[in-house]
Structures are given as structure tokens and as C-alpha cells.
Design a protein around this motif. Structure first.
Motif, short mmCIF file in Angstrom:
data_model
loop_
_atom_site.label_atom_id
_atom_site.label_comp_id
_atom_site.label_asym_id
_atom_site.label_seq_id
_atom_site.Cartn_x
_atom_site.Cartn_y
_atom_site.Cartn_z
N THR A 1 0.82 -1.23 0.00
CA THR A 1 0.00 0.00 0.00
C THR A 1 0.85 1.28 0.00
N ALA A 2 2.01 1.26 0.65
CA ALA A 2 2.84 2.46 0.68
C ALA A 2 3.33 2.85 -0.72
N ILE A 3 3.50 1.86 -1.56
CA ILE A 3 3.95 2.10 -2.93
C ILE A 3 2.76 2.45 -3.82
N LEU B 1 12.30 4.80 -7.49
CA LEU B 1 11.35 5.74 -8.07
C LEU B 1 10.39 4.95 -8.94
N SER B 2 9.10 5.14 -8.73
CA SER B 2 8.08 4.52 -9.58
C SER B 2 7.15 5.61 -10.07
N ILE B 3 6.80 5.52 -11.35
CA ILE B 3 5.93 6.52 -11.98
C ILE B 3 4.72 5.79 -12.54
N PRO B 4 3.51 6.27 -12.22
CA PRO B 4 2.31 5.57 -12.67
C PRO B 4 2.12 5.66 -14.18
N ILE B 5 1.48 4.63 -14.71
CA ILE B 5 1.05 4.62 -16.10
C ILE B 5 -0.47 4.58 -16.08
N PHE B 6 -1.07 5.62 -16.65
CA PHE B 6 -2.52 5.71 -16.73
C PHE B 6 -2.95 5.62 -18.18
N VAL C 1 8.53 7.72 -4.51
CA VAL C 1 9.98 7.78 -4.37
C VAL C 1 10.33 7.48 -2.93
N SER C 2 11.39 6.70 -2.76
CA SER C 2 11.81 6.36 -1.40
C SER C 2 13.31 6.11 -1.38
N TYR C 3 13.91 6.51 -0.28
CA TYR C 3 15.33 6.32 -0.05
C TYR C 3 15.51 5.52 1.22
N ARG C 4 16.27 4.44 1.15
CA ARG C 4 16.40 3.57 2.32
C ARG C 4 16.91 4.33 3.53
N TRP C 5 17.83 5.25 3.35
CA TRP C 5 18.42 5.97 4.48
C TRP C 5 17.46 6.99 5.09
N GLY D 1 -0.31 3.49 -3.06
CA GLY D 1 -1.11 4.66 -2.68
C GLY D 1 -0.85 5.89 -3.54
N PRO D 2 0.39 6.40 -3.58
CA PRO D 2 0.62 7.59 -4.40
C PRO D 2 0.44 7.32 -5.89
N LEU D 3 0.80 6.13 -6.34
CA LEU D 3 0.67 5.81 -7.76
C LEU D 3 -0.79 5.87 -8.21
N LYS D 4 -1.71 5.36 -7.37
CA LYS D 4 -3.14 5.41 -7.70
C LYS D 4 -3.64 6.84 -7.80
N GLU D 5 -2.96 7.75 -7.10
CA GLU D 5 -3.32 9.17 -7.14
C GLU D 5 -2.60 9.90 -8.28
#
Length: 181
Positions: A83-85, A120-125, A96-100, A87-91
Motif C-alpha cells: 500500500t505504501a507504494i 522511483l516509480s511513476i504511474p502509467i494511466f 519515491v523512497s530512499y532507504r536511508w 497509494g501515491p501511484l493510484k493518485e
């Protein structure tokens, strides 16, 4: 990076084999952005369980990881498990996330298992439908994505969306022709 997106977009528009074009495109972008892995996930709905999931359909990596195309669980990841990944993609926003910098325990666990330092993940609509996403992972450096990179890669995601829509229309025309004959 602009030239790489131009090359990738040209491949998507000129190649009749969409799968091959996507694979070649993400290789170009992965190489030019100096990341270790680039990939495309496609969403699917299970009518039996009434649940959405996503699964990997294309991947390029720089040889620093095994291909997730060969891992069965990567072909059916329930939205509820990421869901953390998702969530923003559905919107229609990038993830984007950095382990540190990451605080989410689930994401930290995924990053540890996968060896990911930045993603980094970018949605495809397709029109208003959340079809899937294109993503980029870094294993070796603490890469921070810039606004310029976001914008350029979002442009690629739009080109990918257009290519997928075009292929869908072509497939529908072939089916209609076969039915008519």
C-alpha cells in the motif's frame, strides 16, 4: 536523459512488438539514469477474489540482481501488501523512497531483501485507469532523484501509456476484422 527518453519514445512508437519496445526502452533509460534496475508492472483485477494486484511484465537490470521475472510471487503482488507504494501511484503521483530516509518498516524490509538504496516509480494511466507503473531502483549509490528527472521520466511514462493504448486499439481492430470475416 532527454535524449534517452527521445530514443525510448521512438522505439515505443516505431516498433510493432510492444513488449520488445518496452524492454529496449527501459534498458536505455536504466543505462542513462545510471540505475541498477528498471521495470514495468501491470495491474490486474481478480474477479474471483475481488482484489487488485500488480505483476512484473518487463525488466532490465545492470547484472547486480537476479531477474524478478523469474520469481513467481513478483507476478501477483496484492495491492494490500504494498500500500505504501501503490497509494501515491493510484493518485497519479510518483512514488519515491530512499532507504536511508525511510521510516515504513515494510518498505525497509523490502529494501533490505532486494538490496535497494533508492527507488522511483511513476504511474502509467490509460485515460483515467491506473494501468501499472514504470520503476527504477538503485543498489549501489544513495541516489537522490531530481525534479528534472521526475519530469523527464513522467514524460516517458506518458509515451509508454500512448504506446499501450495504440497497441490495444490495434488489437481491437484485428479482432473486429476477424469477426467481420
Amino acid at each position: 536523459l532527454l535524449y534517452a527518453v527521445s530514443q525510448a519514445t521512438h522505439l515505443l512508437l516505431s516498433n510493432t512488438d510492444l513488449n520488445q519496445a518496452i524492454t529496449a526502452s527501459i534498458e536505455i533509460l536504466g543505462t542513462k539514469t545510471s540505475v541498477d534496475r528498471a521495470y514495468v508492472f501491470k495491474n490486474q483485477f481478480d474477479a474471483k477474489t475481488q482484489r487488485w494486484s500488480t505483476g512484473i511484465i518487463n525488466e532490465w537490470n545492470a547484472g547486480r540482481a537476479i531477474s524478478r521475472l523469474d520469481i513467481p510471487r513478483m507476478h501477483h503482488l496484492d495491492f494490500d501488501s504494498i500500500t505504501a507504494i501503490i497509494g501515491p501511484l493510484k493518485e497519479n503521483k510518483p512514488f519515491v523512497s530512499y532507504r536511508w530516509k525511510e521510516k515504513d518498516a515494510l518498505l525497509l524490509d523490502i529494501f533490505e531483501k532486494e538490496g535497494v538504496k533508492a527507488t522511483l516509480s511513476i504511474p502509467i494511466f490509460l485515460k483515467d485507469f491506473f494501468w501499472g507503473f514504470v520503476g527504477f531502483d538503485e543498489f549501489t549509490h544513495q541516489k537522490e532523484w531530481t525534479e528534472g528527472e521526475f519530469s523527464i521520466l513522467q514524460s516517458f511514462a506518458s509515451s509508454l501509456s500512448a504506446a499501450i493504448e495504440r497497441k490495444s486499439i490495434e488489437d481491437e481492430l484485428v479482432q473486429a476484422k476477424e469477426v467481420a470475416e
